[in-house]
Motif scaffolding. Structure first.
Motif, short mmCIF file in Angstrom:
data_model
loop_
_atom_site.label_atom_id
_atom_site.label_comp_id
_atom_site.label_asym_id
_atom_site.label_seq_id
_atom_site.Cartn_x
_atom_site.Cartn_y
_atom_site.Cartn_z
N THR A 1 0.87 -1.17 0.00
CA THR A 1 0.00 0.00 0.00
C THR A 1 0.92 1.23 0.00
O THR A 1 2.12 1.12 0.31
N PRO A 2 0.38 2.43 -0.33
CA PRO A 2 1.28 3.55 -0.63
C PRO A 2 2.24 3.95 0.48
O PRO A 2 3.42 4.20 0.21
N MET B 1 10.46 0.85 -9.95
CA MET B 1 9.36 0.21 -9.20
C MET B 1 8.73 -0.86 -10.10
O MET B 1 8.34 -0.58 -11.23
N HIS B 2 8.64 -2.06 -9.55
CA HIS B 2 8.10 -3.20 -10.30
C HIS B 2 6.95 -3.76 -9.46
O HIS B 2 7.14 -4.63 -8.62
N PHE B 3 5.78 -3.17 -9.67
CA PHE B 3 4.68 -3.50 -8.77
C PHE B 3 3.62 -4.35 -9.47
O PHE B 3 3.08 -3.97 -10.51
N HIS B 4 3.33 -5.48 -8.87
CA HIS B 4 2.21 -6.30 -9.35
C HIS B 4 0.93 -5.73 -8.73
O HIS B 4 0.97 -5.04 -7.70
N GLY C 1 -4.90 -4.33 -6.41
CA GLY C 1 -5.37 -3.07 -7.01
C GLY C 1 -4.69 -1.83 -6.48
O GLY C 1 -5.21 -0.72 -6.61
N GLN C 2 -3.50 -2.00 -5.89
CA GLN C 2 -2.81 -0.86 -5.27
C GLN C 2 -1.66 -0.33 -6.11
O GLN C 2 -1.02 0.67 -5.72
N ALA C 3 -1.39 -0.96 -7.23
CA ALA C 3 -0.12 -0.65 -7.91
C ALA C 3 -0.01 0.81 -8.34
O ALA C 3 1.02 1.45 -8.13
N LEU C 4 -1.07 1.36 -8.95
CA LEU C 4 -0.98 2.76 -9.40
C LEU C 4 -0.77 3.71 -8.23
O LEU C 4 0.02 4.65 -8.31
N ALA C 5 -1.50 3.47 -7.14
CA ALA C 5 -1.35 4.32 -5.96
C ALA C 5 0.08 4.20 -5.41
O ALA C 5 0.69 5.21 -5.03
N ASN C 6 0.61 2.99 -5.41
CA ASN C 6 1.97 2.79 -4.92
C ASN C 6 2.99 3.47 -5.84
O ASN C 6 3.97 4.06 -5.37
N THR D 1 -1.04 -11.83 -9.08
CA THR D 1 -1.54 -11.60 -10.44
C THR D 1 -0.52 -10.74 -11.17
O THR D 1 0.63 -10.63 -10.77
N GLY D 2 -1.00 -10.10 -12.26
CA GLY D 2 -0.08 -9.47 -13.20
C GLY D 2 0.60 -8.22 -12.71
O GLY D 2 0.29 -7.66 -11.66
N ASN D 3 1.53 -7.78 -13.54
CA ASN D 3 2.16 -6.48 -13.34
C ASN D 3 1.11 -5.40 -13.53
O ASN D 3 0.10 -5.60 -14.19
N VAL D 4 1.39 -4.22 -13.00
CA VAL D 4 0.53 -3.08 -13.32
C VAL D 4 0.51 -2.95 -14.85
O VAL D 4 1.52 -3.18 -15.52
N ALA D 5 -0.67 -2.63 -15.39
CA ALA D 5 -0.82 -2.58 -16.86
C ALA D 5 -0.14 -1.33 -17.42
O ALA D 5 -0.31 -0.23 -16.88
N THR D 6 0.58 -1.51 -18.52
CA THR D 6 1.26 -0.36 -19.14
C THR D 6 0.25 0.71 -19.55
O THR D 6 0.50 1.91 -19.39
N GLU D 7 -0.92 0.29 -20.05
CA GLU D 7 -1.93 1.29 -20.47
C GLU D 7 -2.36 2.13 -19.27
O GLU D 7 -2.59 3.35 -19.39
N ASP D 8 -2.50 1.49 -18.10
CA ASP D 8 -2.94 2.22 -16.91
C ASP D 8 -1.87 3.22 -16.48
O ASP D 8 -2.17 4.36 -16.09
N VAL D 9 -0.61 2.80 -16.57
CA VAL D 9 0.51 3.69 -16.20
C VAL D 9 0.55 4.89 -17.17
O VAL D 9 0.65 6.04 -16.75
#
Ligand code: HMG
Ligand code: MG
Length: 304
Positions: free
Chosen positions: A182-183, A204-207, A211-216, A245-253
């Motif tokens: 978490t952040p 940063m390599h966040f899975h 659902g926390q990856a973008l916030a992190n 599960t997966g890495n944070v999605a590139t599109e989301d980043v």
């Protein structure tokens, strides 16, 4: 906050390594080509690991050779030991990544040795890479929690990151392998590591399991970290990280960065095509939120 962020695309390696559906060498090469065409300039394309352990990464030599004609991008591959380094070099690798874990449990499960033994395996790899003019990136896994050992102390992460840095890695990628962070926890860990090595050399390599990856990632950007590992479509996972599960999605980043005024140089439409094409091969839609939203919008506009 920095206005320059580097994205390291993980789709062809972390993204595919845990998939049940085999993806051909030709399709893996086409995936890399499509990602570069979308503007991704650093792509991890394979892993020189045991094909018994990770069958999906077999023939990474053919993938690396197959993308050698692609200009304007840097290709990375994982190497766990000298055997992997030999094979990677024979296939033309110019950047290799070694991977250690902040926890003994994950190190043992993933690469069948203790953390200290893994460093001993990396020493000759890094020394030979240095002599060969090959750059080495270092991963630390389980930086915010381990599926076997539970809580991980920021100091353990910082010490291991420093060890890899002192060996000669040019960048240390910090993996929330099971996506439990978490952040504020991410910030605390990054501060501890940043006290040992320059923040400019961290990634940063966040899975995104919880659902926390973008916030992190946003929290880490506030700490000055400028490199992000992500995978097209939110692909990814590790067979030795149960429940991840997966890495944070590139599109989301990309959507987040562009939305806060950070130019990425990535063409979202082309990235979506790359993502949808590989999702088609895997027989399911991308899990990333932005790809899902854009695909739904396209359907609506076609009246479907
Ligand atoms: P080991 O069993 O300890 O190694 O495996 P060994 O030296 O005793 O050799 C055993 C067999 O593996 C032998 O073959 C070797 O030749 C072969 P056999 O005689 O049984 O036919 N071997 C190799 N084959 C190809 N390439 C090599 C290689 N080395 C030995 N480089 C080893 C140690 C590391 C090889 C094994 O445990 C392995 O391959 N593990 C897979 C690790 C992996 O790829 N995990 C996923 C990637 S890490 C990750 O996803 C996390 C990350 O994304 C960051 C994050 O999210 O935190 C990076
Ligand atoms: Mg990973």
């Amino acid at each position: 906050m920095s206005d320059q962020i580097r994205i390291v695309e993980m789709g062809p390696r972390d993204g595919l390594q845990n998939e049940k559906t085999p993806v051909s060498v030709e399709a893996r090469i086409a995936f890399v080509e499509a990602l570069v065409a979308a503007g991704l300039t650093t792509v991890e394309v394979g892993a020189f690991v045991s094909p018994k352990a990770i069958p999906q990464m077999a023939s990474s030599d053919q993938v690396l050779r197959g993308v050698s004609h692609v200009k304007g991008a840097e290709f990375h591959v994982l190497v766990p030991n000298e055997k992997g380094y030999d094979a990677a070099r024979a296939a033309g690798a110019e950047v290799v990544s070694v991977f250690a874990a902040a926890s003994e449990g994950f190190s043992r499960a993933n690469i069948n040795c203790s953390v200290a033994e893994s460093i001993e395996r990396f020493k000759p790899v890094v020394a030979r890479a240095k002599a060969d003019g090959v750059r080495v990136r270092g991963y630390v896994s389980c930086v915010l929690g381990c599926p076997f050992d539970g809580e991980i102390r920021p100091k353990a992460v910082a010490d291991l990151a420093k060890t890899l840095w002192d060996l000669g890695c040019y960048e240390i990628s910090l993996g929330d392998t099971i996506g439990v962070g978490t952040p504020l926890k991410a910030k605390g860990m990054l501060r501890a590591v940043g006290a040992e090595i320059p923040t400019a050399n961290l990634a940063m390599h966040f899975h995104d399991t919880y659902g926390q990856a973008l916030a992190n990632l946003y929290a880490g950007m506030e700490e000055g970290v400028r490199a992000i590992d992500s995978a097209a479509g939110g692909l990814g996972g590790c067979p030795y990280a149960p429940g991840a599960t997966g890495n944070v999605a590139t599109e989301d980043v990309v959507y987040m960065l562009e939305g806060i005024g950070i130019r990425t140089g990535i063409d979202m439409e082309k990235l979506l095509t790359a993502t949808n094409d590989v999702a088609g091969l895997l027989g399911r839609p991308p899990v990333g939120r932005v790809a899902s939203a854009l695909n739904a919008r396209k359907k609506r506009s076609r009246g479907e």
